[in-house]
Design an enzyme around this catalytic site. Structure first.
Site, mmCIF file in Angstrom:
data_model
loop_
_atom_site.group_PDB
_atom_site.id
_atom_site.type_symbol
_atom_site.label_atom_id
_atom_site.label_comp_id
_atom_site.label_asym_id
_atom_site.label_seq_id
_atom_site.Cartn_x
_atom_site.Cartn_y
_atom_site.Cartn_z
ATOM 1 N N GLN A 102 0.645 -1.385 -0.410
ATOM 2 C CA GLN A 102 0.387 -0.048 0.137
ATOM 3 C C GLN A 102 0.819 0.657 0.367
ATOM 4 O O GLN A 102 1.613 1.527 0.304
ATOM 5 C CB GLN A 102 -0.605 -0.194 1.274
ATOM 6 C CG GLN A 102 -0.066 0.241 2.414
ATOM 7 C CD GLN A 102 -1.221 0.094 3.814
ATOM 8 O OE1 GLN A 102 -0.911 0.413 4.627
ATOM 9 N NE2 GLN A 102 -1.980 -0.983 4.021
ATOM 10 N N HIS A 104 -0.345 6.204 0.918
ATOM 11 C CA HIS A 104 -0.543 7.085 1.551
ATOM 12 C C HIS A 104 -0.682 8.043 0.805
ATOM 13 O O HIS A 104 0.753 8.258 0.261
ATOM 14 C CB HIS A 104 -0.924 7.183 3.253
ATOM 15 C CG HIS A 104 -0.983 6.099 3.179
ATOM 16 N ND1 HIS A 104 -2.011 5.479 3.468
ATOM 17 C CD2 HIS A 104 0.214 4.743 4.364
ATOM 18 C CE1 HIS A 104 -2.535 3.940 4.839
ATOM 19 N NE2 HIS A 104 -0.362 3.127 4.860
ATOM 20 N N GLU A 129 3.123 7.526 8.765
ATOM 21 C CA GLU A 129 3.430 6.216 9.047
ATOM 22 C C GLU A 129 4.581 5.981 10.102
ATOM 23 O O GLU A 129 5.178 6.414 9.203
ATOM 24 C CB GLU A 129 3.315 5.288 9.048
ATOM 25 C CG GLU A 129 1.333 5.087 8.361
ATOM 26 C CD GLU A 129 0.787 3.705 7.422
ATOM 27 O OE1 GLU A 129 -0.596 3.405 7.577
ATOM 28 O OE2 GLU A 129 1.905 3.257 7.008
ATOM 29 N N HIS A 273 4.494 0.583 0.936
ATOM 30 C CA HIS A 273 5.172 -0.236 1.802
ATOM 31 C C HIS A 273 4.015 -1.492 2.102
ATOM 32 O O HIS A 273 3.347 -1.437 1.641
ATOM 33 C CB HIS A 273 5.414 0.485 3.231
ATOM 34 C CG HIS A 273 4.355 1.545 3.693
ATOM 35 N ND1 HIS A 273 3.492 2.518 2.538
ATOM 36 C CD2 HIS A 273 2.907 0.895 4.348
ATOM 37 C CE1 HIS A 273 2.725 2.422 3.478
ATOM 38 N NE2 HIS A 273 2.161 1.879 3.852
ATOM 39 N N ARG A 292 -3.934 0.455 -2.720
ATOM 40 C CA ARG A 292 -3.892 -0.424 -2.074
ATOM 41 C C ARG A 292 -3.010 -1.125 -3.184
ATOM 42 O O ARG A 292 -4.228 -0.579 -4.678
ATOM 43 C CB ARG A 292 -4.630 -1.801 -1.784
ATOM 44 C CG ARG A 292 -5.315 -0.991 0.104
ATOM 45 C CD ARG A 292 -6.205 -1.978 0.390
ATOM 46 N NE ARG A 292 -6.734 -1.963 1.789
ATOM 47 C CZ ARG A 292 -7.557 -0.698 2.297
ATOM 48 N NH1 ARG A 292 -8.023 -0.617 0.650
ATOM 49 N NH2 ARG A 292 -7.750 -0.540 3.292
#
Ligand SMILES: [Zn+2]
Length: 429
Positions: A102, A104, A129, A273, A292
């Site tokens: 995935q 972001h 993250e 990641h 994704r």
């Protein structure tokens, strides 16, 4: 300091029953909670996000409403809101097997995607993250350095076939002719290889399955390219969990990071990641936006993913966050983002300390609200002049500008506290 109740998630990738630290930690904080043997316990969410909102223990009021009231009492604003959000979500995660491959989006990309497809992109916020390893924690993060990708292309013809003969030759030619891996030319060439590979899953699924089969035979015969032995274990686990999925090639082009307990990594938007296994404290922006690529039964958005990635090729050390000692018992992990900073609060009782020795730790007073989870030990703290007890499994919201002293006698202590100064996040959805 207010005790809060947080949300437990049961996603399929979580560790089961007593094997899950998430389940055991939650049970420690709730004496009536029974851990079910065959149930996955994946995450404990600590934040105000609508998908798992925390509540004040004593009143059951949503923390977001409590924050809005606090703000209204502090600042006389004409623009009073029902709810206020913390800029982060802190999570404890127990991961049994690979989560999806995935990425972001940035704030701009998130706003665009949310407008276009609000069902699959529920927020207009970004989601940087950070993962802090509680146990040995493995993930794939960021594209490998170009020479490693090329070594794997040259070692495994199946990998070349899946990324396209012309595309991979072009990529090799660009790197060999002296373009740096940071150059736009190198990144554009990698993007073409990656695009070809992702679409092969829908255009030629049988070809993907054949190539994977042949690739696994190469691994069985001991051929390794740029792969370490630990990465072979990851590849075999992916093969079991996601048979014939083009994402099973991902360890050939992504860095495989193995964090030891206490190590921490961070990545912002645009970095590809996948978490693999282990237990961590995770801090993310207050968002649930994920694009994704593969290795998931959930919604896959190839077009968005291909356009969002930054195609940075670099060594895995790039993603590590250096620890900074604030006090003898507090270590700070402060990545380059305003959404969150993590404090590790740790006191190890040594054998020479007697039962009656009391250890007092002063938590720094912060200008913003924070959440703290007690992972090990027990002790006392003062609230409105009353002494109260805390123990493993308790989670607290700490108001801004509150100096807090916690004390422990006869017990070691481990706690994690997250805070963030970002204020633009408040509009969710
Ligand atoms: Zn992620």
């Amino acid at each position: 300091m207010h005790r809060i109740e947080c949300t437990l998630n049961n996603y399929a990738w979580g560790k089961h029953g007593e094997n899950s630290e998430v389940a055991k930690l939650f049970a420690a904080g709730h004496k009536d909670f029974q851990i079910a043997k065959n149930m996955p316990y994946s995450e404990l969410w600590m934040g105000t996000h609508p998908d798992g909102p925390a509540r004040i223990h004593e009143s059951s009021e949503k923390l977001s409403k409590f924050l809005a009231k606090y703000e209204a009492s502090k600042f006389s604003s004409s623009n009073k809101k029902e709810e206020n959000h913390l800029p982060f979500i802190m999570k404890i995660m127990s991961i049994k097997h690979t989560l999806s491959l995935q990425v972001h989006p940035t704030k701009e990309q998130a706003a665009y995607l949310h407008k276009k497809d609000p069902i699959n992109y529920p927020d207009s916020n970004h989601k940087p993250e950070l993962a802090y390893a509680l146990t040995k924690f493995e993930l794939l993060c960021g594209f490998r350095p170009a020479f490693e990708i090329i070594q794997n292309i040259q070692t495994f013809p199946e990998f070349r076939n899946i990324m396209g003969k012309n595309e991979t030759e072009k990529f090799e030619e660009i790197i060999k002719s002296g373009f740096l891996q940071e150059s736009e030319e190198a990144k554009a060439a990698l993007k073409k290889c990656f695009t070809k590979m992702l679409y092969s899953q829908i255009e030629t699924p049988n070809f993907v399955a054949e190539q994977l089969q042949s690739f696994y035979e190469k691994l069985e015969s001991g051929i390794r390219g740029a792969l370490f032995e630990e990465t072979i274990t990851v590849l075999l686990s992916m093969k079991n969990n996601f048979p014939n999925d083009v994402g099973c090639f991902s360890p050939l082009y992504l860095n495989h990071m193995i964090l030891q307990p206490g190590e921490c990594c961070f990545y912002a938007a645009e970095e590809l990641h996948a978490y693999l296994s282990g237990e961590c404290v995770e801090c993310v922006g207050c968002s649930n936006n994920t694009i994704r690529a593969a290795l998931t039964p959930k919604f896959i958005d190839r077009e968005a993913l291909i356009n969002v990635l930054n195609y940075r090729m670099t060594a895995p050390e790039f993603y590590l966050v250096p620890p900074k000692k604030l006090q003898p018992n507090i270590i700070e992990f402060a990545p380059d983002c305003k959404d969150f900073t993590l404090h590790e609060i740790k006191y190890s009782k040594s054998e020479k300390d007697s039962e009656s020795d009391t250890k007092v730790i002063s938590l720094p007073s912060l200008q913003c609200g924070s959440i703290m989870v007690i992972v090990e030990g027990e002790g006392k703290y003062k609230n409105h002049e009353k002494e109260r007890i805390f123990k493993r499994g308790d989670i607290f919201y700490i108001e801004p500008e509150k100096p807090i002293q916690i004390s422990t006698s006869g017990s070691s202590l481990v706690a994690y506290r997250t805070f963030g100064y970002e204020t633009e996040h408040r509009r969710i959805g």
